[in-house]
Design a protein around this motif. Structure first.
Motif, mmCIF file in Angstrom:
data_model
loop_
_atom_site.group_PDB
_atom_site.id
_atom_site.type_symbol
_atom_site.label_atom_id
_atom_site.label_comp_id
_atom_site.label_asym_id
_atom_site.label_seq_id
_atom_site.Cartn_x
_atom_site.Cartn_y
_atom_site.Cartn_z
ATOM 1 N N SER A 18 0.871 -2.868 -14.371
ATOM 2 C CA SER A 18 0.381 -1.600 -14.935
ATOM 3 C C SER A 18 -1.101 -1.364 -14.646
ATOM 4 C CB SER A 18 0.629 -1.561 -16.445
ATOM 5 O OG SER A 18 -0.121 -2.576 -17.105
ATOM 6 N N GLN A 19 -1.815 -2.423 -14.280
ATOM 7 C CA GLN A 19 -3.244 -2.289 -13.990
ATOM 8 C C GLN A 19 -3.520 -1.798 -12.573
ATOM 9 O OE1 GLN A 19 -5.294 -6.267 -13.434
ATOM 10 N NE2 GLN A 19 -3.242 -7.027 -13.946
ATOM 11 N N TRP A 20 -2.485 -1.788 -11.729
ATOM 12 C CA TRP A 20 -2.661 -1.401 -10.330
ATOM 13 C C TRP A 20 -1.910 -0.104 -10.028
ATOM 14 C CZ3 TRP A 20 -0.739 -6.871 -10.349
ATOM 15 C CH2 TRP A 20 -1.808 -7.778 -10.394
ATOM 16 N N GLN A 21 -2.272 0.531 -8.938
ATOM 17 C CA GLN A 21 -1.617 1.771 -8.530
ATOM 18 C C GLN A 21 -0.233 1.483 -7.979
ATOM 19 O OE1 GLN A 21 -3.922 5.007 -6.686
ATOM 20 N NE2 GLN A 21 -2.516 4.892 -4.959
ATOM 21 N N SER A 22 0.701 2.359 -8.289
ATOM 22 C CA SER A 22 2.074 2.213 -7.805
ATOM 23 C C SER A 22 2.139 2.450 -6.298
ATOM 24 C CB SER A 22 2.995 3.206 -8.512
ATOM 25 O OG SER A 22 3.048 2.956 -9.901
ATOM 26 N N PRO A 23 3.199 1.972 -5.631
ATOM 27 C CA PRO A 23 3.367 2.247 -4.199
ATOM 28 C C PRO A 23 3.428 3.748 -3.921
ATOM 29 C CG PRO A 23 4.834 0.482 -4.899
ATOM 30 C CD PRO A 23 4.232 1.061 -6.154
ATOM 31 N N ALA A 24 3.069 4.124 -2.695
ATOM 32 C CA ALA A 24 2.964 5.544 -2.331
ATOM 33 C C ALA A 24 4.268 6.308 -2.538
ATOM 34 C CB ALA A 24 2.514 5.665 -0.873
ATOM 35 N N VAL A 25 5.392 5.699 -2.178
ATOM 36 C CA VAL A 25 6.678 6.403 -2.304
ATOM 37 C C VAL A 25 7.023 6.623 -3.778
ATOM 38 C CG1 VAL A 25 9.127 6.358 -1.722
ATOM 39 C CG2 VAL A 25 7.462 5.439 -0.106
ATOM 40 N N LEU A 44 8.072 7.416 6.436
ATOM 41 C CA LEU A 44 6.659 7.337 6.834
ATOM 42 C C LEU A 44 6.039 5.998 6.436
ATOM 43 C CD1 LEU A 44 5.385 10.908 5.854
ATOM 44 C CD2 LEU A 44 5.976 10.076 8.138
ATOM 45 N N SER A 45 6.507 5.425 5.336
ATOM 46 C CA SER A 45 5.877 4.224 4.790
ATOM 47 C C SER A 45 6.176 2.950 5.564
ATOM 48 C CB SER A 45 6.323 4.022 3.334
ATOM 49 O OG SER A 45 7.653 3.529 3.261
ATOM 50 N N THR A 53 0.253 6.417 4.132
ATOM 51 C CA THR A 53 1.525 7.062 3.812
ATOM 52 C C THR A 53 1.326 8.246 2.879
ATOM 53 O OG1 THR A 53 2.771 4.995 4.053
ATOM 54 C CG2 THR A 53 3.789 6.740 2.742
ATOM 55 N N GLY A 54 0.550 8.050 1.828
ATOM 56 C CA GLY A 54 0.330 9.111 0.855
ATOM 57 C C GLY A 54 -0.323 10.336 1.473
ATOM 58 N N VAL A 85 0.313 7.203 10.846
ATOM 59 C CA VAL A 85 1.310 6.244 10.370
ATOM 60 C C VAL A 85 1.838 5.429 11.542
ATOM 61 C CG1 VAL A 85 1.999 7.768 8.461
ATOM 62 C CG2 VAL A 85 3.283 7.823 10.604
ATOM 63 N N GLY A 86 2.340 4.253 11.253
ATOM 64 C CA GLY A 86 2.856 3.400 12.310
ATOM 65 C C GLY A 86 4.013 4.058 13.049
#
Length: 218
Positions: A18-25, A44-45, A53-54, A85-86
């Motif tokens: 909860s202290q970190w940002q969630s994945p882009a998707v 894209l991710s 990605t975001g 993106v890759g």
């Protein structure tokens, strides 16, 4: 990690991430609530950092936010929108074709079943499971490299590939954890349980982790 430790581990994990940002998707799914946008952002991710990605997702969705509209975009415009993106050229062609199929064969709707999603060229089990869980709120287990690596590092399972990991998790992981395990372990793996030299000295799961394969840590 003993099988009986999984409830404790997931409880601790839920608080830790909860202290970190969630994945882009995940952010796209929460913000947009669109299975189509989850599908496209997931494509894209692949092999791309979350920040890239975001940003690419936002640029692309500003140009088109339906399968038919995206299918009509010139390939060069698609490529420019999603760069860097890759494998952006391959992904642009793939997205354009998927959007054409969704518009012509699925009446603009993204399928909500894994087997049907797998019929779309370039959509693998990771993407299909993510669309099902984040896009439709249905049971599924999305397994990427973080989920595969960390579950094996814990000693919760011993598997040889992400697909193998998914099959074993479907058999032993309580269903209530299916929708969140990818989100939580991706976040955990990006910030603490790193692929090399994980931060074991500050890990809240140190006491239940077998640390399989860990040769160096901090």
């Amino acid at each position: 990690m003993k099988d009986t430790d999984i409830d404790y581990a997931m409880g601790v994990l839920g608080e830790a991430v909860s202290q970190w940002q969630s994945p882009a998707v995940t952010i796209v799914s929460q913000r947009e609530g669109s299975p189509f946008k989850v599908l496209i952002s997931c494509i894209l991710s692949l092999r791309t950092r979350d920040k890239t990605t975001g940003a690419a997702s936002e640029r692309l969705f500003a140009l088109a936010d339906t399968p038919s509209a995206m299918a009509e975009l010139p390939l060069a415009v698609l490529e420019k929108a999603i760069y860097p993106v890759g494998f952006y050229r391959n992904k642009a062609a793939q997205i354009k074709e998927i959007c054409r199929i969704l518009a012509e064969e699925y009446q603009e709707r993204v399928p909500d079943e894994i087997d049907e999603l797998l019929k779309l060229k370039g959509v693998g089990r990771k993407t299909a499971n993510l669309v099902v869980t984040l896009g439709f709120g249905k049971p599924g287990i999305c397994v990427d490299t973080h989920v595969h690596r960390i579950c094996n590092r814990w000693g919760y399972l011993s598997t040889t590939s992400p697909d193998h990991t998914e099959a074993v998790l479907r058999a032993k992981l309580p269903v209530r954890y299916w929708p969140v395990i990818n989100d939580w372990l991706v976040t955990f793996g990006q910030n603490l349980c790193l692929p090399t030299s994980p931060k074991c000295s500050t890990c809240p799961l140190f006491s239940v982790c077998d640390r399989i394969g860990v040769k160096k840590s901090r």
